[in-house]
Scaffold this active site. Structure first.
Site, mmCIF file in Angstrom:
data_model
loop_
_atom_site.group_PDB
_atom_site.id
_atom_site.type_symbol
_atom_site.label_atom_id
_atom_site.label_comp_id
_atom_site.label_asym_id
_atom_site.label_seq_id
_atom_site.Cartn_x
_atom_site.Cartn_y
_atom_site.Cartn_z
ATOM 1 N N GLY A 1 0.796 -1.218 0.000
ATOM 2 C CA GLY A 1 0.000 0.000 0.000
ATOM 3 C C GLY A 1 0.829 1.268 0.000
ATOM 4 O O GLY A 1 0.311 2.356 0.199
ATOM 5 N N LYS B 1 11.122 2.405 11.152
ATOM 6 C CA LYS B 1 10.988 2.192 12.595
ATOM 7 C C LYS B 1 10.557 3.489 13.294
ATOM 8 O O LYS B 1 9.703 3.486 14.179
ATOM 9 C CB LYS B 1 12.311 1.704 13.179
ATOM 10 C CG LYS B 1 12.591 0.251 12.837
ATOM 11 C CD LYS B 1 13.922 -0.183 13.394
ATOM 12 C CE LYS B 1 14.166 -1.657 13.130
ATOM 13 N NZ LYS B 1 15.511 -2.067 13.540
ATOM 14 N N LYS C 1 3.653 1.320 -4.723
ATOM 15 C CA LYS C 1 4.629 0.773 -5.675
ATOM 16 C C LYS C 1 3.974 0.389 -7.003
ATOM 17 O O LYS C 1 4.447 0.766 -8.069
ATOM 18 C CB LYS C 1 5.320 -0.465 -5.073
ATOM 19 C CG LYS C 1 6.016 -0.186 -3.769
ATOM 20 C CD LYS C 1 6.663 -1.411 -3.214
ATOM 21 C CE LYS C 1 5.705 -2.544 -2.921
ATOM 22 N NZ LYS C 1 4.758 -2.269 -1.837
ATOM 23 N N THR C 2 2.908 -0.387 -6.902
ATOM 24 C CA THR C 2 2.288 -0.868 -8.136
ATOM 25 C C THR C 2 1.588 0.261 -8.877
ATOM 26 O O THR C 2 1.710 0.383 -10.089
ATOM 27 C CB THR C 2 1.254 -1.957 -7.819
ATOM 28 O OG1 THR C 2 1.785 -2.791 -6.812
ATOM 29 C CG2 THR C 2 0.932 -2.765 -9.039
ATOM 30 N N SER D 1 18.600 -6.553 16.393
ATOM 31 C CA SER D 1 18.352 -5.134 16.635
ATOM 32 C C SER D 1 17.471 -4.900 17.860
ATOM 33 O O SER D 1 17.252 -3.769 18.274
ATOM 34 C CB SER D 1 17.763 -4.462 15.400
ATOM 35 O OG SER D 1 16.451 -4.872 15.208
#
Ligand code: ADP
Length: 765
Positions: free
Chosen positions: A346, A706, A349-350, A663
C-alpha cells in the site's frame, strides 16, 4: 600518305577495313580521298590524337588504300601487307610520320584447306545469324565474304576480345596460324553469345515466374477480399487467421511457425483432436503485437505533472523516475535500467507503475509473480503438454496488446523454487537486455523481442530476492507515509475515488478533517495506505445506503458518527499504555509491512537460573537474550544472585521478523536492567540497536520505517545507534519534529539517560 591510328580493331592484311569518315578526319586532319594510300596503326590505349606519343602504338601496322568513300559516312580501306614501324615521329600539329618496312608473311596456308574451312565457317555463320538477332549479320552479307579475314574485320565491333588479342592477329606471321586464330575467335565468340543468351533467357524465365506468381497472389487476394466483402458471414476462422498472419508484421521465424500450424489446422479440420490446441496457439500468437513501436520524446514537465496528479508525495521516487525518463529520451530508448520498488504494502509501488505508463504515454500491464514456482510459470509450457499455456511474461505482453508496455513484475520477492526449475533464472533472461530481444517462451516456440518493454519490479523485502536478480536491478525504497501524507492522500485521492466508485456526488458527502485523521490514527495501523483505502471504501458504501434512503441530503461524517460508518472498532494501538512497569520496554522492529513497535517483557519467576524465551522469534532472540543477560550481569554484578535464584522469562510478541533479533538487543538489555533494578521505563520511550558483549550499540537497518512506527504508536523519545545518524536524512521532518531522538553508542548511555544506572532517577517522557 595518311597515317590512321585506330584502337581496339582487328587489322587483317589483304582484307577490308571500315572506318567512320569523321573519325578519319579527326585522327589524320585530312579529308579522305578515294585511292589515297594509308597506313593503319594500332594504339595500345584509347587516346585522342593530341595525347598520342611515340610509345602509344603496337610495333606492326598495315598498309592499304581507300577503296571507297561512302555517302553514309564510312570509308572502306583495302588493306595490303603488314609493315614494321621502325620509327614514329609526332609533330607539333599532331601529325604522324612513320619510317616503315614491309613485314613478310610465312606462306604456309594450303588454299584448298583454307577454302574448305571458310565454307564450314560460313555454314556456322548462317546458323548463328538465324538464332542471334542481336548479332547483326545478314545472310546476304555472309554470302559476300571471301576470306576469314574479311569476316573477322567485318565482325570486329561485335567480338568480345581484348585489344591485345586483336593485335595478335596482325602480329602473327604464319598465314595458317593467323587463319586459325581468326576462326577460333569467331567460334569462341559465338559460344560466349550462346551462353550469355541462354543465361539471359533463363534469368528472364525466372523473373517471369516470380512476377507471375506475385501477380497471381495479388489477384487471388483481391478476389478473395471481394468475395469476403460480398459474404462477410462466410469468412471462415481459418481465412481470418491467414489474413491476420499476413498483416501481423511477425518476424520470419514466427510467420513460418504460424503458417505451419495453420496448415496443420487446415488438414486436421475443426473436429480433429488437436484442432483446439492449434487454434488457441494461433490465436495467442496473433494477439501479440509484432510491430515495433517508435520511441517518442517525452516532455519531462508533462511527465512530472502526470506523476504528481496520480500520486501525492514520493518526491525521491518521482525524481528517480524522471531521471530514468530523461536518460531514455537522450538515448532514444524505450527501456532503461530495471527499477525495483521496495516497501510496505500500500505504499504506492504498483500504482505508480501505472502513473509511469501514463507519463510515458504507454500501455501498462501488471504481472503477478507471487507464487511462481516453476520455470514454466515464467517461460510457459511446451506445446506437447496437454493444457500448455504461455508463461506469465508473454501472457502479460498479449494482454497489453503492444510490444513496448510498462510491465510491473509484482512481488518479485515471493518467487518460489520447485523441482521443475527455478523461475528466477528464467526471469534473469527476461530482464537481461543482452538476451531479451530474442526471448523464447516454450509455448510460443518462436523468439519475441522484449527489449522495448520497460520492466519495473516490486517487492516488500529485499531479503528473499535471489541475488543474481537483485544484481540486475536498481532498488528504490518506498518508506511508507507519515500521518500527514496519509491525510493528503486520503483527501486528494482515496476519498474522491471511493466516492466515485459507489456513485456518490461530491456535494452529497463530506468527511471532516478530524474524522479523516481519526481514521488514520485509530482505524489503521500500517505504513502504506491500503487499510485506509479499505476504510474509506467501507465508509462510502455505508454512506451510500443513507444517501439512497434519503436520510441525508448532505451527509457529514465527523468524529462523532465516524464509527457508525466504519463498521469496526478502533484499533487499540499496542502502545502506549501509560503505565510504566519495570522489565517492560518498547522496542522497534522492521517488518515487510513497514515498521512496528513491540513490547519486550521480562519477568523473574521462582526457579533455578533458567532462561525461557517465548514468542515467535525463538532461536534468534535467544542469542540476543543471552548477550543481554551477560551484559546486565556485568553491569550490575550485585544482581547476579537474582539470576541464580530465579528463572528468567523473556517474551517477545509476534510481529517482528527474524532479522530483528539482533536489533532488539538494546531493548532486551534495557528491559532486563529495568527488571533487576526495579526502575520502570516509560512506554513512550522506544529504542532500537544491536549490542555487543562490550556494551556497544551497533547500527541497524530500516530506521525510517521504525521511527515512523514509533511516531504512529505515540512514542515521544527514541534511542538510536549513533552510527545510524546519517539515515535520519531519509526520515520525514514531521516524524523528527514529534520525536526526541537520542543517538547513543553504548548501553550505559541509555541506562543512564533512563535513570537505571547510577540510581539517577530521572523521569524521561
Ligand atoms: P503497493 O503496490 O505498494 O502495495 P499500491 O500501489 O497498490 O501499493 O497502492 C495501494 C492504493 O493506494 C492504490 O489505490 C493507490 O492508488 C493508493 N496510493 C498509494 N500511494 C499513493 C500516493 N502517494 N498517492 C495517491 N494514492 C496512493
Amino acid at each position: 600518305m595518311a597515317v590512321v591510328p585506330v584502337y581496339n580493331s582487328i587489322l587483317v592484311p589483304e582484307s577490308t577495313f571500315v572506318l567512320q569518315t569523321d573519325y578519319y578526319k579527326k585522327m589524320t586532319g585530312k579529308v579522305p580521298n578515294q585511292g589515297e594510300k594509308v597506313t593503319v596503326i594500332l594504339c595500345r590505349e584509347n587516346l585522342p590524337r593530341e595525347e598520342l606519343t611515340e610509345d602509344s602504338f603496337y610495333p606492326i601496322g598495315v598498309q592499304g588504300s581507300i577503296s571507297e568513300v561512302n555517302q553514309n559516312g564510312y570509308i572502306v580501306i583495302r588493306t595490303g601487307s603488314r609493315v614494321n614501324l621502325n620509327e614514329i615521329t609526332i609533330y607539333n600539329d599532331h601529325s604522324i610520320d612513320l619510317d616503315i618496312t614491309k613485314r613478310k608473311d610465312i606462306d604456309d596456308l594450303d588454299p584448298d584447306v583454307a577454302e574448305e574451312r571458310l565454307k564450314k565457317l560460313k555454314r556456322q555463320l548462317f546458323k548463328y545469324a538465324e538464332n542471334f538477332e542481336n548479332v547483326q549479320i545478314s545472310r546476304a552479307f555472309i554470302a559476300q565474304w571471301h576470306s576469314v579475314g574479311e569476316i573477322v574485320s567485318a565482325m570486329g565491333p561485335w567480338l568480345m576480345n581484348s585489344s591485345k588479342e586483336r593485335y595478335a592477329v596482325l602480329a602473327e606471321d604464319s598465314r595458317a596460324a593467323r587463319q586459325e586464330l581468326m576462326e577460333n575467335m569467331i567460334y569462341e565468340n559465338f559460344e560466349a553469345y550462346k551462353i550469355n543468351n541462354e543465361a539471359e533467357n533463363a534469368q528472364e524465365e525466372e523473373h517471369k515466374k516470380i512476377y507471375r506468381e506475385a501477380a497471381i497472389k495479388k489477384q487471388m487476394e483481391y478476389l478473395q477480399k471481394e468475395l469476403d466483402e460480398m459474404h462477410p458471414e462466410e469468412v471462415t476462422e481459418l481465412r481470418k487467421f491467414e489474413i491476420r498472419i499476413r498483416e501481423s508484421g511477425m518476424n520470419e521465424t514466427a510467420r513460418k511457425e504460424a503458417e505451419k500450424v495453420l496448415n496443420r489446422l487446415k488438414q486436421e479440420g475443426q473436429a480433429g483432436p488437436e484442432s483446439g490446441m492449434l487454434y488457441d496457439y494461433l490465436d495467442f500468437l496473433l494477439s501479440l503485437s509484432w510491430v515495433k513501436e517508435k520511441a517518442v520524446n517525452i516532455d519531462l514537465d508533462e511527465a512530472e505533472a502526470i506523476l504528481n496528479e496520480t500520486h501525492y508525495g514520493l518526491q525521491k521516487v518521482k525524481s528517480r523516475i524522471l531521471q530514468q525518463i530523461a536518460v531514455m529520451n537522450l538515448k532514444r530508448q524505450q527501456s532503461g535500467s530495471i527499477l525495483c520498488f521496495v516497501g510496505a504494502p500500500g505504499s504506492g509501488k504498483t500504482s505508480i507503475g501505472q502513473g509511469i505508463a501514463n507519463a510515458l504515454g504507454r500501455k501498462y500491464v501488471r504481472v503477478s509473480l507471487g507464487g511462481a514456482r516453476d520455470e514454466a510459470d515464467i517461460r510457459g509450457h511446451r506445446r506437447t503438454y496437454i493444457g500448455a499455456m504461455p508463461g506469465r511474461i508473454m501472457d502479460g505482453i498479449a494482454k497489453s496488446g503492444v510490444s513496448n508496455p510498462v510491465m510491473v513484475l509484482d512481488e518479485i520477492d515471493k518467487l518460489g523454487v520447485s523441482y521443475n526449475g527455478d523461475p528466477a533464472s528464467a526471469l534473469l533472461e527476461v530482464l537481461d537486455p543482452e538476451q531479451n530481444n530474442t526471448f523464447t517462451d516454450h509455448y510460443m516456440n518462436v523468439p519475441y523481442d522484449l527489449s522495448n518493454v520497460l520492466f519495473i519490479c516490486t517487492a516488500n523485502t529485499l531479503d528473499t530476492i535471489p541475488a543474481p536478480l537483485l544484481d540486475r536491478m536498481e532498488v528504490i525504497q518506498f518508506q511508507g507515509y507519515t500521518p500527514t501524507e496519509k491525510y493528503e492522500i486520503a483527501r486528494r485521492h482515496l476519498l474522491p475515488k471511493a466516492m466515485r466508485a459507489v456513485g456518490i456526488r461530491e456535494e452529497s458527502l463530506s468527511v471532516t478533517d478530524d474524522a479523516l485523521n481519526e481514521i488514520i490514527s485509530d482505524y489503521t495501523r500500517e505504513a502504506g495506505v491500503r487499510g485506509l483505502k479499505k476504510r474509506l471504501d467501507t465508509l462510502c458504501r455505508m454512506a451510500a445506503v443513507d444517501i439512497v434512503r434519503g436520510k441525508d441530503e448532505g451527509l457529514v461524517i465527523d468524529t462523532d458518527n465516524l464509527r457508525d460508518y466504519l463498521d469496526m472498532h478502533p484499533i487499540r494501538h499496542g502502545l502506549v499504555k501509560n503505565e510504566a512497569r519495570p522489565g517492560v520496554v518498547t522496542g522497534l522492529a522492521w517488518t515487510q509491512v513497514g515498521g512496528e513497535v513491540l513490547f519486550i517483557e521480562t519477568l523473574f519467576t521462582r526457579g533455578s537460573g533458567k532462561t525461557v524465551v517465548t514468542g515467535q522469534l525463538g532461536d534468534v532472540m535467544k542469542e540476543s537474550a543471552q548477550i543481554a543477560v551477560s551484559l546486565v550481569k556485568s553491569i550490575f554484578p550485585e544482581k547476579t544472585e537474582l539470576f541464580k535464584e530465579s528463572d528468567l522469562h523473556i517474551h517477545v510478541p509476534d510481529g517482528a521478523t527474524p532479522k530483528d533479533g539482533p536489533s532488539a538487543g538494546i531493548t532486551l538489555t534495557t528491559a532486563l536492567s529495568s527488571l533487576v533494578t526495579g526502575v520502570p521505563v516509560s512506554p513512550q520511550v522506544a529504542m532500537t540497536g544491536e549490542v555487543s558483549l562490550q556494551g556497544d550499540v551497533k547500527p541497524i537497518g530500516g530506521l525510517p520505517e521504525k521511527l515512523m512506527a514509533a511516531q504512529r504508536a505515540g512514542a515521544t523519545h527514541v534511542f538510536i545507534p549513533k552510527d545510524n545518524v546519517e539515515d535520519l536524512r531519509d526520515v520525514a521532518e514531521e516524524v523528527k519534529f514529534v520525536l526526541e531522538i537520542t543517538p547513543v553508542s553504548t548501553v550505559e548511555e541509555v541506562l543512564q539517560a533512563l535513570g537505571i544506572l547510577n540510581d539517577v532517577i530521572e523521569n524521561v517522557s
